[in-house]
Each structure stands twice: as structure tokens, then as C-alpha cells.
Write a protein that holds these residues in place. Structure first.
Motif, short mmCIF file in Angstrom:
data_model
loop_
_atom_site.label_atom_id
_atom_site.label_comp_id
_atom_site.label_asym_id
_atom_site.label_seq_id
_atom_site.Cartn_x
_atom_site.Cartn_y
_atom_site.Cartn_z
N LEU A 68 0.84 -1.20 0.00
CA LEU A 68 0.00 0.00 0.00
C LEU A 68 0.88 1.25 0.00
O LEU A 68 2.06 1.20 0.35
CB LEU A 68 -0.91 0.01 1.24
N THR A 69 0.30 2.38 -0.37
CA THR A 69 1.05 3.64 -0.42
C THR A 69 1.42 4.14 0.97
O THR A 69 2.31 4.96 1.13
CB THR A 69 0.23 4.72 -1.14
N SER A 70 0.69 3.65 2.00
CA SER A 70 0.93 4.04 3.39
C SER A 70 0.35 2.95 4.29
O SER A 70 -0.13 1.93 3.80
CB SER A 70 0.30 5.41 3.68
N ASN A 71 0.36 3.17 5.58
CA ASN A 71 -0.13 2.16 6.52
C ASN A 71 -1.61 1.85 6.33
O ASN A 71 -2.41 2.73 6.02
CB ASN A 71 0.11 2.60 7.96
N THR A 72 -1.96 0.61 6.58
CA THR A 72 -3.34 0.16 6.52
C THR A 72 -4.10 0.74 7.71
O THR A 72 -3.61 0.69 8.84
CB THR A 72 -3.41 -1.38 6.60
N VAL A 73 -5.31 1.28 7.44
CA VAL A 73 -6.09 1.85 8.53
C VAL A 73 -7.44 1.16 8.73
O VAL A 73 -8.06 1.32 9.78
CB VAL A 73 -6.31 3.38 8.35
N ALA A 95 -10.88 -3.86 13.37
CA ALA A 95 -10.43 -4.23 14.72
C ALA A 95 -9.46 -5.41 14.70
O ALA A 95 -8.77 -5.65 15.68
CB ALA A 95 -11.64 -4.57 15.60
N PHE A 96 -9.40 -6.12 13.58
CA PHE A 96 -8.55 -7.30 13.47
C PHE A 96 -7.28 -7.05 12.66
O PHE A 96 -6.58 -7.99 12.30
CB PHE A 96 -9.34 -8.46 12.87
N LEU A 97 -6.99 -5.77 12.37
CA LEU A 97 -5.76 -5.44 11.66
C LEU A 97 -4.55 -5.76 12.54
O LEU A 97 -4.66 -5.78 13.77
CB LEU A 97 -5.75 -3.95 11.30
N PRO A 98 -3.39 -5.99 11.91
CA PRO A 98 -2.19 -6.22 12.71
C PRO A 98 -1.94 -5.07 13.69
O PRO A 98 -2.25 -3.91 13.40
CB PRO A 98 -1.08 -6.29 11.65
N ALA A 99 -1.40 -5.38 14.88
CA ALA A 99 -1.20 -4.39 15.93
C ALA A 99 -0.22 -3.29 15.52
O ALA A 99 -0.37 -2.14 15.92
CB ALA A 99 -0.70 -5.08 17.20
N VAL A 100 0.76 -3.64 14.71
CA VAL A 100 1.75 -2.65 14.26
C VAL A 100 1.32 -2.16 12.88
O VAL A 100 1.24 -2.96 11.93
CB VAL A 100 3.16 -3.27 14.20
N PRO A 103 2.03 -1.06 5.65
CA PRO A 103 1.41 -1.07 4.33
C PRO A 103 1.06 -2.48 3.86
O PRO A 103 0.47 -2.67 2.80
CB PRO A 103 2.47 -0.47 3.41
N SER A 104 1.43 -3.48 4.64
CA SER A 104 1.11 -4.87 4.33
C SER A 104 0.40 -5.48 5.53
O SER A 104 0.53 -4.99 6.64
CB SER A 104 2.38 -5.67 4.04
N GLY A 105 -0.33 -6.56 5.28
CA GLY A 105 -0.99 -7.19 6.41
C GLY A 105 -1.85 -8.35 6.00
O GLY A 105 -1.96 -8.69 4.82
#
Length: 192
Positions: A68-73, A95-100, A103-105
Motif C-alpha cells: 500500500l502507499t501508506s499504513n493500513t487503517v 479491529a482485526f488489523l495487525p497491531a503494528v 502497508p502490508s498485512g
């Protein structure tokens, strides 16, 4: 010849309910910026799989993305609109996104489709205000190709990657056909 036809027809009739009552339905999509509405120039990629168990009334959401162009939100399952249009959020998975932040996950989460809390409040309200109404709308939307996954980034908060979902046909119908062919072959051997 008549006994063979009767045998194959009987076998197909016995096995058809097994195929028709398949409890697992799988939908997949390829995540890209080009699939967004409107499209964007993101070079990010990913895949998504939604597995519905109609016996347990659960939905498993699996998504993996990178670049991604920036962090996943945020991450959502949207329903119900044609692939050329945008739809509201049916179920949120942010709510289930990685804790850190990254741009990947990836997400691998199973939800209970019979609970009001599973659904976005607006989606729930638009479908009778009950989980059963929301579940029916979502299942119909998935079955009719009217659902998609969206991955949102800080730079493109409206949605950087989208994956329109389509059903993967289960091989149950093929098994019925093969069983019928097997019965036909066995019957032919008895006649010969």
C-alpha cells in the motif's frame, strides 16, 4: 437399456440433495487499486477469501495484502451493489488489523452471522434492524456478485485496494456426475 437409465436416474436423485445442501460457500477476489471506484494508481496487491458456512451461520474473512502507499487503517466487507458502484459496509474488520501499522498485512477472522453486533449499524438498520435480515441481505449479495472487500490506507482512506467477490463453484455437482458415470459403467458391465 432401461435398467441403466433407471439406475443412473435413481442414483442422481439420491445424491442431488447432498449437492444442493452444501454448507460451505467460498467467494474470492483479487485486491487492486484498479478495481476501486474510482480506480486509483496504487501498486498494492492482495487476495481475499470469504467462506460462508450456512450450517454454522459463520463467515470467515481472509485477506492478505502488500505494497500500500501508506499504513493500513481499515478493512471491510461491503454489500450490496454492482461491481461498478460503491456499497455500504456490511461487516467491518478493522479491529482485526495487525497491531503494528504497516502497508502490508493479513486478517483471518470468523464471525457469527446470527449476532447483531457482527454487522455495521447502518447495514443492520437498512435490512430490518435484525441479524437475520442483515444475514439474508449479505448472503444474497454475495451469491449475486454484489459484494467486495476494501482495504483502506492512511493515504487513500476511501479505499486503496478492492476485491470484487465471486463464488468458487463447489465440486459437489461433479461428484454427482461422476457417481452417475460409475453406476452407468457398472450397469454396462453386468449387461455385457
Amino acid at each position: 437399456m432401461k435398467p441403466i437409465v433407471a439406475l443412473v436416474a435413481g442414483l442422481a436423485a439420491l445424491l442431488a440433495p447432498v449437492a444442493a445442501s452444501a454448507a460451505i460457500i467460498i467467494y474470492t477476489g483479487t485486491l487492486s487499486g484498479a478495481a476501486e471506484n474510482p480506480p486509483n494508481s496504487s501498486t498494492g496487491t492482495g487476495t481475499t477469501t470469504v467462506t460462508v458456512d450456512t450450517t454454522a451461520n459463520t463467515l470467515r474473512f481472509e485477506a492478505a495484502w502488500m505494497g500500500l502507499t501508506s499504513n493500513t487503517v481499515d478493512a471491510h466487507l461491503h454489500c450490496c451493489a454492482p461491481t461498478t458502484m460503491n456499497a455500504g459496509v456490511a461487516i467491518g474488520f478493522g479491529a482485526f488489523l495487525p497491531a503494528v501499522p504497516s502497508p502490508s498485512g493479513m486478517i483471518d477472522q470468523t464471525v457469527d452471522l446470527t449476532l447483531d453486533a457482527t454487522y455495521n449499524a447502518a447495514f443492520l438498520a437498512a435490512n430490518g434492524g435484525t441479524a437475520s435480515g442483515a444475514m439474508m441481505a449479505l448472503l444474497l449479495g454475495l451469491a449475486n456478485g454484489l459484494s467486495y472487500t476494501n482495504i483502506h490506507s492512511a493515504e487513500i482512506p476511501s479505499g486503496e485496494l478492492r476485491g470484487n467477490l465471486s463464488e468458487i463453484p463447489l465440486p459437489a455437482a461433479a461428484w454427482v456426475f461422476l457417481a452417475g458415470l460409475g453406476a452407468l459403467a457398472a450397469a454396462r458391465r453386468k449387461i455385457a
